[in-house]
Design a protein around this motif. Structure first.
Motif, PDB file in Angstrom:
ATOM      1  N   THR A   1       0.829  -1.234  -0.053  1.00  0.00           N
ATOM      2  CA  THR A   1       0.147  -0.080  -0.038  1.00  0.00           C
ATOM      3  C   THR A   1       1.138   0.988  -0.026  1.00  0.00           C
ATOM      4  O   THR A   1       1.733   1.400   1.019  1.00  0.00           O
ATOM      5  CB  THR A   1      -0.905  -0.018   1.252  1.00  0.00           C
ATOM      6  N   ASP A   2       0.775   2.042  -0.926  1.00  0.00           N
ATOM      7  CA  ASP A   2       1.488   3.306  -1.156  1.00  0.00           C
ATOM      8  C   ASP A   2       0.924   4.484  -0.386  1.00  0.00           C
ATOM      9  O   ASP A   2      -0.332   4.678  -0.767  1.00  0.00           O
ATOM     10  CB  ASP A   2       1.806   3.842  -2.501  1.00  0.00           C
ATOM     11  N   PHE A   3       1.816   5.365   0.154  1.00  0.00           N
ATOM     12  CA  PHE A   3       1.212   6.646   0.499  1.00  0.00           C
ATOM     13  C   PHE A   3       2.332   7.716   0.119  1.00  0.00           C
ATOM     14  O   PHE A   3       3.460   7.410   0.086  1.00  0.00           O
ATOM     15  CB  PHE A   3       1.220   6.784   2.175  1.00  0.00           C
TER      16      PHE A   3
ATOM     17  N   PRO B   1      11.884  13.533  -5.507  1.00  0.00           N
ATOM     18  CA  PRO B   1      11.734  14.892  -5.429  1.00  0.00           C
ATOM     19  C   PRO B   1      10.792  15.761  -5.157  1.00  0.00           C
ATOM     20  O   PRO B   1      10.654  17.069  -4.523  1.00  0.00           O
ATOM     21  CB  PRO B   1      12.102  15.413  -7.125  1.00  0.00           C
ATOM     22  N   TRP B   2       9.455  15.157  -5.181  1.00  0.00           N
ATOM     23  CA  TRP B   2       8.358  15.705  -4.847  1.00  0.00           C
ATOM     24  C   TRP B   2       7.699  15.548  -3.422  1.00  0.00           C
ATOM     25  O   TRP B   2       6.640  16.163  -3.073  1.00  0.00           O
ATOM     26  CB  TRP B   2       7.069  15.213  -5.813  1.00  0.00           C
ATOM     27  N   GLY B   3       8.423  14.488  -2.840  1.00  0.00           N
ATOM     28  CA  GLY B   3       8.082  14.287  -1.201  1.00  0.00           C
ATOM     29  C   GLY B   3       8.578  13.005  -0.790  1.00  0.00           C
ATOM     30  O   GLY B   3       9.811  12.384  -1.337  1.00  0.00           O
ATOM     31  N   THR B   4       7.988  12.312  -0.006  1.00  0.00           N
ATOM     32  CA  THR B   4       8.209  10.883   0.527  1.00  0.00           C
ATOM     33  C   THR B   4       7.273   9.818   0.367  1.00  0.00           C
ATOM     34  O   THR B   4       6.040  10.109   0.509  1.00  0.00           O
ATOM     35  CB  THR B   4       8.510  11.232   2.175  1.00  0.00           C
ATOM     36  N   HIS B   5       7.747   9.068  -0.302  1.00  0.00           N
ATOM     37  CA  HIS B   5       7.069   7.772  -0.692  1.00  0.00           C
ATOM     38  C   HIS B   5       7.075   6.538   0.249  1.00  0.00           C
ATOM     39  O   HIS B   5       8.245   6.200   0.560  1.00  0.00           O
ATOM     40  CB  HIS B   5       7.642   7.298  -2.005  1.00  0.00           C
ATOM     41  N   TYR B   6       6.006   6.420   1.054  1.00  0.00           N
ATOM     42  CA  TYR B   6       5.935   5.037   2.001  1.00  0.00           C
ATOM     43  C   TYR B   6       5.375   3.783   1.389  1.00  0.00           C
ATOM     44  O   TYR B   6       4.142   4.110   0.666  1.00  0.00           O
ATOM     45  CB  TYR B   6       5.128   5.770   3.233  1.00  0.00           C
ATOM     46  N   ARG B   7       6.006   2.720   1.467  1.00  0.00           N
ATOM     47  CA  ARG B   7       5.498   1.496   0.882  1.00  0.00           C
ATOM     48  C   ARG B   7       4.973   0.703   2.389  1.00  0.00           C
ATOM     49  O   ARG B   7       6.028   0.241   2.842  1.00  0.00           O
ATOM     50  CB  ARG B   7       6.280   0.825  -0.021  1.00  0.00           C
ATOM     51  N   LEU B   8       3.806   0.482   2.511  1.00  0.00           N
ATOM     52  CA  LEU B   8       3.550  -0.502   3.813  1.00  0.00           C
ATOM     53  C   LEU B   8       3.315  -1.713   3.021  1.00  0.00           C
ATOM     54  O   LEU B   8       2.426  -1.837   2.347  1.00  0.00           O
ATOM     55  CB  LEU B   8       2.120   0.310   4.319  1.00  0.00           C
TER      56      LEU B   8
END
Length: 163
Positions: free
Chosen positions: A75-77, A116-123
């Protein structure tokens, strides 16, 4: 003839079996039956797709659970970079650990990557039953967004570039 030969190879090598979740040529679903000429899969929207074994020769076959009950869900945030990453990571782990769909025997992992656009979290976690994968991802997404909103975390937006 080639499909029949590929069918014999498929039955011998078993790259997929009934109950596996596979993707071949863009079609993703649960294997329902394997015949001499083709494999029948049922997609998440309940469509039966018949994939000739001939595809075995020239396409990649993605097998999500390879005959077992373990099917990893991701699940991506996407968040604005200005936040406490440790707090977000802990919150997302809690979201997974409190899901009714979670298989407790498997690990829950949060991967963080700066973009570059932010932080990608992968749960990353496993549902109890592979058939629950879409309910599980939905549950993690809905409850994850709510938990992050309570923290006051801002979600990332992709800038629109005009020419």
């Amino acid at each position: 003839v080639s499909s029949l030969i590929a069918g014999v190879v498929t039955l011998f090598e078993m790259p997929y079996r009934p109950g596996d979740w596979i993707e071949v040529s863009g079609a993703y679903g649960e294997v329902k039956s394997i015949n001499m000429r083709a494999v029948d899969i049922v997609t998440p929207d309940d469509t039966v797709v018949v994939i000739p074994h001939l595809k075995l020769w020239d396409n990649l076959i993605y097998n999500s659970n390879d005959g077992g009950q373990n099917l990893l869900c991701v699940t991506d945030f996407y968040l604005h970079p200005n936040h406490d990453a440790a707090q977000v990571k802990h919150t997302l782990q809690d979201v997974a650990l409190t899901s009714a769909y979670l298989q407790l025997k498997q690990p829950v992992v949060v991967i963080i990557k700066e973009e570059p656009w932010g932080t990608h979290y992968r749960l990353k976690a496993y549902p109890i039953d592979p058939r629950q994968q879409f309910h599980f991802i939905t549950d993690l997404t809905v409850r994850g967004k709510a938990a992050l909103a309570k923290l006051g975390v801002e979600f990332a937006t992709v800038p629109i570039i005009s020419h």
